[in-house]
Each structure stands twice: as structure tokens, then as C-alpha cells.
Enzyme design. Structure first.
Site, PDB file in Angstrom:
ATOM      1  N   HIS A 108       0.783  -1.211   0.212  1.00  0.00           N
ATOM      2  CA  HIS A 108       0.058   0.146  -0.178  1.00  0.00           C
ATOM      3  C   HIS A 108       0.967   1.222  -0.031  1.00  0.00           C
ATOM      4  O   HIS A 108       1.987   1.161   0.299  1.00  0.00           O
ATOM      5  CB  HIS A 108      -0.672  -0.129   1.300  1.00  0.00           C
ATOM      6  CG  HIS A 108      -0.239  -0.272   2.518  1.00  0.00           C
ATOM      7  ND1 HIS A 108       0.421   0.651   3.160  1.00  0.00           N
ATOM      8  CD2 HIS A 108      -0.055  -1.273   3.215  1.00  0.00           C
ATOM      9  CE1 HIS A 108       0.961   0.316   4.428  1.00  0.00           C
ATOM     10  NE2 HIS A 108       0.796  -1.046   4.410  1.00  0.00           N
ATOM     11  N   ARG A 114       5.395 -12.991   7.776  1.00  0.00           N
ATOM     12  CA  ARG A 114       5.119 -11.821   6.958  1.00  0.00           C
ATOM     13  C   ARG A 114       6.429 -11.180   6.975  1.00  0.00           C
ATOM     14  O   ARG A 114       6.779 -11.045   8.220  1.00  0.00           O
ATOM     15  CB  ARG A 114       4.046 -10.734   7.271  1.00  0.00           C
ATOM     16  CG  ARG A 114       4.007  -9.428   6.616  1.00  0.00           C
ATOM     17  CD  ARG A 114       2.550  -8.770   6.494  1.00  0.00           C
ATOM     18  NE  ARG A 114       2.200  -8.206   7.947  1.00  0.00           N
ATOM     19  CZ  ARG A 114       1.472  -8.632   8.842  1.00  0.00           C
ATOM     20  NH1 ARG A 114       0.730  -9.798   8.796  1.00  0.00           N
ATOM     21  NH2 ARG A 114       1.264  -8.025   9.813  1.00  0.00           N
ATOM     22  N   GLU A 155       8.126  -7.367   5.836  1.00  0.00           N
ATOM     23  CA  GLU A 155       7.579  -6.124   5.185  1.00  0.00           C
ATOM     24  C   GLU A 155       8.427  -4.874   5.258  1.00  0.00           C
ATOM     25  O   GLU A 155       8.962  -4.731   6.427  1.00  0.00           O
ATOM     26  CB  GLU A 155       6.159  -5.567   6.002  1.00  0.00           C
ATOM     27  CG  GLU A 155       5.504  -4.123   5.644  1.00  0.00           C
ATOM     28  CD  GLU A 155       4.480  -3.719   6.373  1.00  0.00           C
ATOM     29  OE1 GLU A 155       4.523  -4.202   7.625  1.00  0.00           O
ATOM     30  OE2 GLU A 155       3.722  -2.978   5.679  1.00  0.00           O
TER      31      GLU A 155
END
Ligand code: GLY
Ligand code: MN
Ligand code: MN
Length: 463
Positions: free
Chosen positions: A360, A431, A433
Site C-alpha cells: 500500500h 510476514r 514487510e
């Protein structure tokens, strides 16, 4: 006068030029919010307002007219309130301090706004951001309308200011990039600190809880000068890592668990957003490492796909390709049931273990503003049927990345126990990131102050 005033003035001028010569823009900062009885939540300014002023006091409004003039409404000086709540800039000092052309006490907002709106053709303000703003503008316009019989013109258009300012905020200037680099560096140090505490406490035989690691994050954020976390930190031990919006809580961090930490500080109005997944004791087990390396490989593919000229969706597609292949190779998905890689992608079978997008926009807001559709192609609509929901979805070409755009790259894999899913992977959530600034030929990963390589993570946790 802040050394950054020229930046804010330039932004106001650039916005003003897009309002039309007779347009006017109205931008409030965020409201103060009560937490309970006499206590408020810590105040956080509105991002649009801050982007255009750099001013962080509550109870303030900015009004900009199409000719480039800016008027600030702010809290009046008040010795008694300043004794209780702190310093106020006040309207007399505001023009020199902030570079606006005029300033008035916010108590005069309702009496002055109708006058400012008179003889304008369009009133711009951010739609659907501030509760009650539409009604407030309506009230002011009504006052203008009451004067039309005396020859006043009332704006005939109300327009969403977000469209203009979102486009401006989407590409970060050098000052913004520098702030975001520093925010990411602080957050990276915080992640390292939390990893090391986890291993050290377990080595010492202590009862480790998620909040112990959260405390390390907060300590390093504040030590680095950050004002607060950019969002609620996720510190998820063991199976909690499979809850996507889990928050730092009190669950035990056990020897043998994977801990997923998704946390980033906000520095001077800009967010960082980092996730690392690490073995609580500093040593991955075989199955944990296999899943970890798969997510890392998928992130590497996404990083390679992040460059000026690529589409926003390219990193996601690169991620999904690698994850789908890995899910088949590791036996998370059964080839006999789901077919080959392309089938896994076409039917979205991977969704069982990877149910979010790969990134995003990142900026003042952690999920920053900015359209994900390429503006020059907004009319090119195609339709597809979603294979899982059967819903008909309208697609428009995804945004073309430009230098200075900032986005996260955050693939993951979350294995909830289910029939046919190998037990060795149950309840592992991973995850990884990172935050990327798009450059002409690739991207700059500004959050790599904390490593991602499995071996490097183990090494720093031994230290
Ligand atoms: N931390 C919020 C996100 O990763 O999107
Ligand atoms: Mn994110
Ligand atoms: Mn995150």
C-alpha cells in the site's frame, strides 16, 4: 519561522493553482477526542492540514483561495489555558511563523467564513473525512445565500479537495523522503531490540510476554525522537501470528514459537511500517525456515518488480507467482486437487494462506492516500469474475509507479490448521514487510536496517 515554511508555502501555492481563480479551499485539522472523562486521546493533527501548514496545534483551520492567499484560524492566546495546556502560537504571530497571509482566532471562524465564501464559484474541502464538516460548510453557504439579493454570488459547486491533495501527497519530495528514511531507521532498530530481548529472556529462563517485546519497540521509538507508533503495534506469538490484525497483548512467547512483529514509528508526521517474523529463541526450526525462505523469495521477486514505469500491481503479481509455486512444492496445496501454478493463481487457491495484498502507499498515513488507478487510463474499464466469490469486478489499469512514490512490500503466509495441510506448518504465520521509495531503475528499501535474511536474524539474536 520554521526552516520548512517554504515547502508548505509551495504546497499551498500548487494546490491554489488547481482550485480555479475563484475557488476556495477549507481544511480543518483533526478534532481533539475524549478518551474518558477529563482525559483526551493524545492529539494527532490531520494529515492534509499538516501537509499544507506544518502546524500541529488543535482547533485550527486553513483557508486557501484560488489567488494563492492563505488564512489560518487558530487558538487565540490565553494565559490561563496556556498554563494548563501549553503554549499557543496565536493569530498575531502566525503569519510570520507560518508564512500565511492572514490569521484570526478560531472563535471567529463562523463569522468570517461566509464572507470568505462570497463571490467564489467553488468551495473545496476534503469529503468524508471530518464528521459534520459538510453540514458546517452548508451553514456558511446558507449565510452567503441570504445575501444574494444584495448582489452576492454563492458558490454553486462543492468539490472534493482530496483528489487534488492526494495526487500531491503521493509523490514524496526530498524532505519527506528524508523524514521517512529516518523514521524507518528508528523502527528498524526497535525491531532488532525486540528480537534480541526475546532470545535473551528465553535464554535466561524468563516468562516472556508479547508486551515485553512491545515495550522494547516503544522504548526505541521514543529514544529515536518519534512522537508515537504510526499504528497499533502487532506483536503476535505463535498461532496469534495468523490473526492479521492482532495487537500486542499478554500471550506468552514460547521457546519454539515464531513471533511476528508489525510495528513502525511515526516521526514528524510520517509513518514507517515494518514487519519481521523471527524465532522467539533465535533458531528457526526446519518447517519454520522453509516457510520463511518462501516468503522471503516472494518478497525478493516483488522488490525486483518495484520500479518506475511498472504498475502498482506488478509486485503483488510477482509475489503470488512465487508463493503459489512454493505452496505446491511444500505440500500446503495438493497438486492433484488444485493443479499447477497457473491454476493456483487463476482460481486464487493461494488465498487460503495469503489473503492480503502485497503493499500500500506509505506516507503521512500508514495506509497513505493516493489513487491506485492510473489517472490517464481511468476510462479503460474491464470486467472479470472473481473465482472465489463469483462477484463481477470492474478493473481499471493500475497506477504506473513514479520516482518518489513510497509503498510497502509485505508478502506473508499464514497457515491455519485444516484438513490436508501438513501438520508441521500448522499455526505458523510469517510476514516480511519493507518500505520502498520508487527510483528510476528500481527502489530503495529504507527499512533494511533490520535484516531479513534468516541466517542474519539468527546471528543478531545470538548477539
Ligand atoms: N501495519 C499495517 C499494514 O501493514 O498494513
Ligand atoms: Mn503495511
Ligand atoms: Mn505493517
Amino acid at each position: 519561522m520554521s526552516k520548512h515554511n517554504a515547502i508548505y508555502a509551495q504546497r499551498r501555492a500548487s494546490m491554489a493553482a488547481q482550485l480555479g481563480p475563484n475557488g476556495i479551499a477549507i481544511i480543518p485539522t483533526a478534532p481533539e477526542r475524549q478518551r474518558n472523562r477529563d482525559s483526551d486521546f493524545l492529539f494527532r493533527h490531520d494529515s492534509y492540514f499538516y501537509y499544507l501548514t506544518g502546524f500541529t496545534e488543535p482547533n485550527a483551520w486553513l483557508v486557501v483561495t484560488g489567488d494563492g492567499n492563505s488564512t489560518l484560524f487558530c487558538q487565540p492566546k490565553d494565559l490561563e489555558r496556556e498554563i494548563w495546556d501549553g503554549y499557543r502560537l496565536g493569530p498575531d504571530a502566525a503569519p510570520a511563523a507560518l508564512g500565511v497571509q492572514a490569521a484570526h482566532p478560531v472563535t471567529e471562524l463562523d463569522s468570517r467564513l461566509p464572507q470568505l465564501l462570497e463571490n467564489r464559484d467553488a468551495a473545496w474541502y476534503p469529503f468524508a473525512i471530518h464528521e459534520g464538516l459538510e453540514a458546517r460548510v452548508g451553514g456558511w453557504l446558507n449565510k452567503v445565500r441570504a445575501r444574494v439579493r444584495y448582489g452576492a454570488l454563492c458558490p454553486e459547486q462543492q468539490r472534493d479537495l482530496c483528489g487534488i491533495v492526494d495526487e500531491m501527497r503521493l509523490v514524496k519530495d526530498a524532505h519527506e523522503q528524508d523524514t521517512m528514511r529516518r523514521a524507518a531507521q528508528i523502527s528498524a532498530r526497535a525491531h532488532i531490540r525486540a528480537m534480541q530481548l526475546s532470545a535473551r529472556m528465553l535464554r535466561d529462563g524468563k516468562d516472556v510476554r508479547e508486551y515485553h517485546l512491545d515495550a522494547e519497540l516503544l522504548h526505541e521509538f521514543r529514544l529515536g525522537g518519534s512522537q508515537y507508533p504510526a499504528y497499533g503495534s502487532i506483536v503476535a506469538a505463535g498461532a496469534n501470528a495468523c490473526v492479521l490484525h492482532y495487537r500486542a497483548d499478554a500471550a506468552p512467547v514460547r521457546d519454539g514459537d515464531i513471533v511476528l512483529i508489525d510495528a513502525g514509528c511515526e516521526l514528524d508526521g510520517y509513518a514507517s511500517d515494518i514487519t519481521r517474523s523471527f524465532p522467539a529463541n533465535g533458531r528457526f526450526t526446519g518447517p519454520q525456515r522453509a516457510l520463511y525462505d518462501l516468503v522471503l523469495a516472494s518478497q525478493e521477486a516483488a522488490v525486483a518488480a518495484t520500479k518506475a514505469g511498472a504498475r502498482f500491481t506488478d509486485p503483488h503479481e510477482a509475489t503470488v507467482k512465487v508463493l503459489a509455486q512454493g505452496m505446491l512444492d511444500l505440500g500446503l496445496l495438493d497438486r492433484n486437487k488444485v493443479g499447477g501454478v497457473q491454476d493456483v493463481i487463476d482460481t486464487r487457491a493461494y488465498f487460503q494462506f495469503y489473503m492480503h495484498r502485497t503493499g500500500h502507499w506509505l506516507g503521512m498515513d500508514v495506509h497513505d492516500c493516493g489513487s491506485y488507478i492510473e489517472p490517464s487510463q481511468v476510462g479503460e474499464v474491464s470486467e472479470r469474475k472473481d473465482p472465489l466469490s463469483n462477484e463481477l469486478i470492474k478493473n481499471r489499469p493500475s497506477r504506473i509507479l513514479q520516482p518518489g512514490m513510497v509503498l510497502t512490500i509485505e508478502p506473508g503466509i499464514y497457515v491455519r490448521p485444516a484438513d490436508g495441510v501438513p501438520e508441521q506448518f500448522h499455526n505458523i504465520g510469517i510476514r516480511i514487510e519493507d518500505d520502498a521509495i520508487v527510483t528510476p531503475n528500481g527502489c530503495e528499501l529504507i527499512s533494511r536496517g533490520v535484516p531479513v535474511d534468516g541466517g542474519e536474524i539468527e546471528a543478531l539474536m545470538r548477539a
